[in-house]
Enzyme design. Sequence first.
Site, PDB file in Angstrom:
ATOM      1  NE  ARG A  34     -15.528  -0.817  -2.157  1.00 32.54           N
ATOM      2  CZ  ARG A  34     -16.300  -1.875  -1.994  1.00 32.54           C
ATOM      3  NH1 ARG A  34     -17.604  -1.727  -1.852  1.00 32.54           N
ATOM      4  NH2 ARG A  34     -15.784  -3.074  -1.971  1.00 32.54           N
ATOM      5  CE  LYS A  46     -18.209 -22.823   4.504  1.00 30.99           C
ATOM      6  NZ  LYS A  46     -19.416 -22.385   3.784  1.00 30.99           N
ATOM      7  N   GLY A 102     -11.202 -10.607   0.810  1.00 27.57           N
ATOM      8  CA  GLY A 102     -11.763  -9.603   1.694  1.00 27.57           C
ATOM      9  C   GLY A 102     -11.261  -9.698   3.118  1.00 27.57           C
ATOM     10  N   GLY A 121     -14.767 -10.799  -4.437  1.00 21.66           N
ATOM     11  CA  GLY A 121     -15.172 -11.802  -5.426  1.00 21.66           C
ATOM     12  C   GLY A 121     -14.384 -11.695  -6.715  1.00 21.66           C
TER      13      GLY A 121
END
Length: 399
Positions: free
Chosen positions: A36, A205, A356, A379
């Site tokens: 990062r 999910k 991710g 997210g």
Amino acid sequence: MAKKIVTDLDVAGKKVLMRVDFNVPMKDGKITDENRIVAALPTIKYVLENGGKVIAFSHLGKVKEAADLEKRNIAPVAARLSELLGQPVTFVNATRGEELEKAVANLKDGEILMFQNTRFEDLDGKKESKNDPELGKYWASLGDLFVNDAFGTAHRAHASNVGIAANIGEGNTAAGFLMEKEIKFIGGAVDAPERPLVAILGGAKVSDKIGVIENLLVKADKILIGGAMMFTFFKALGKNTGTSLVEEDKVELAKSLLEKAEGKIILPIDTVICKEFSNDAPHSVVSVDEIPNDEMGLDVGPATVKLFTEQLVGAKTVVWNGPMGVFEMSNYAKGTIGVCEAIANLENATTIIGGGDSAAAAISLGFADKFSHISTGGGASLEYLEGKKLPGVESISNN
Ligand code: ADP
Ligand code: MG
């Protein structure tokens, strides 16, 4: 609406506040993955080379109690940034106050300082994370311009992104190069994709991805579904799913999604099954109509890889979110590898990974440079794919 990017600002001689994403993993005060920091260099260098003064800041983890202050001290990141940039980075061990203000005043053109973890402001009333209006105003008062290069927090309205943008003045906020790329690729894919747009969704999910499926049912031309979530759809179709992961409370939803999809959703035709969630137990490939009661599906099978590969032919935009199987175990990685290969072989297609674990899968399986874009925000990219407006992106000035 096109957003301003850093090259649209006149940074020479200006104090440029820069929100970066330096939320790097650390162990015992040492950075364990500096990706990062490296990723933020182009935007920082651009401003420095064009005569701007950079005031950089980021959050690092969560700060809930006083004990977190030592663990979440961002000083090691400033030190590493200095090495990577090849120039001094003045570190200010504060998020406000005289020391910080003096350091800002002392900055010369082409110089950079970094201040302490923005979430140190969370200790006393979550000022950063709840976007305390005074805090955003204060930080904005330290600079002339604001560059936001932290896509990973774009789905949150915090003081260090939205709060500053609201107070820095009309037209003074721009996206850094990383943010620009996320807006161009993910924003572009959901807002104005080149068609056909094919989405590939998988992962654990259905419940995590309802918003994404619903938005892509409207936006995409086809949705290929794999991963554990396929079994909830199979249940909805009345198939036997054995001991596979099924979300019982989402079966009705899956049914209604299939009805709404009017054929847009394409499900696997075979699956790799095993009696245990294990890489070492015997496994075999069966049709999705023949899953025994005591076995679970852990990957899509070869016929499905072939089907998905055919479905991808001619795609101009591909969005992939969620692995096709338990790719962490070699015996169940073939579906994910197969889909990676199919995407990699597409010519003239814009190919995007948001998510991710899907990004981790593509990187660990060696496909990182085969995609047009691998999103850095788990997210944030998920919410972007859901068609939501991200506050961090919205608050960037329109061009
Ligand atoms: P992303 O982070 O890309 O959005 P998810 O977090 O939704 O993806 O899902 C990733 C996880 O799903 C992986 O850890 C993978 O092992 C798991 N998974 C995929 N297929 C299956 C399956 N058939 N059974 C159990 N877990 C699965
Ligand atoms: Mg995940």
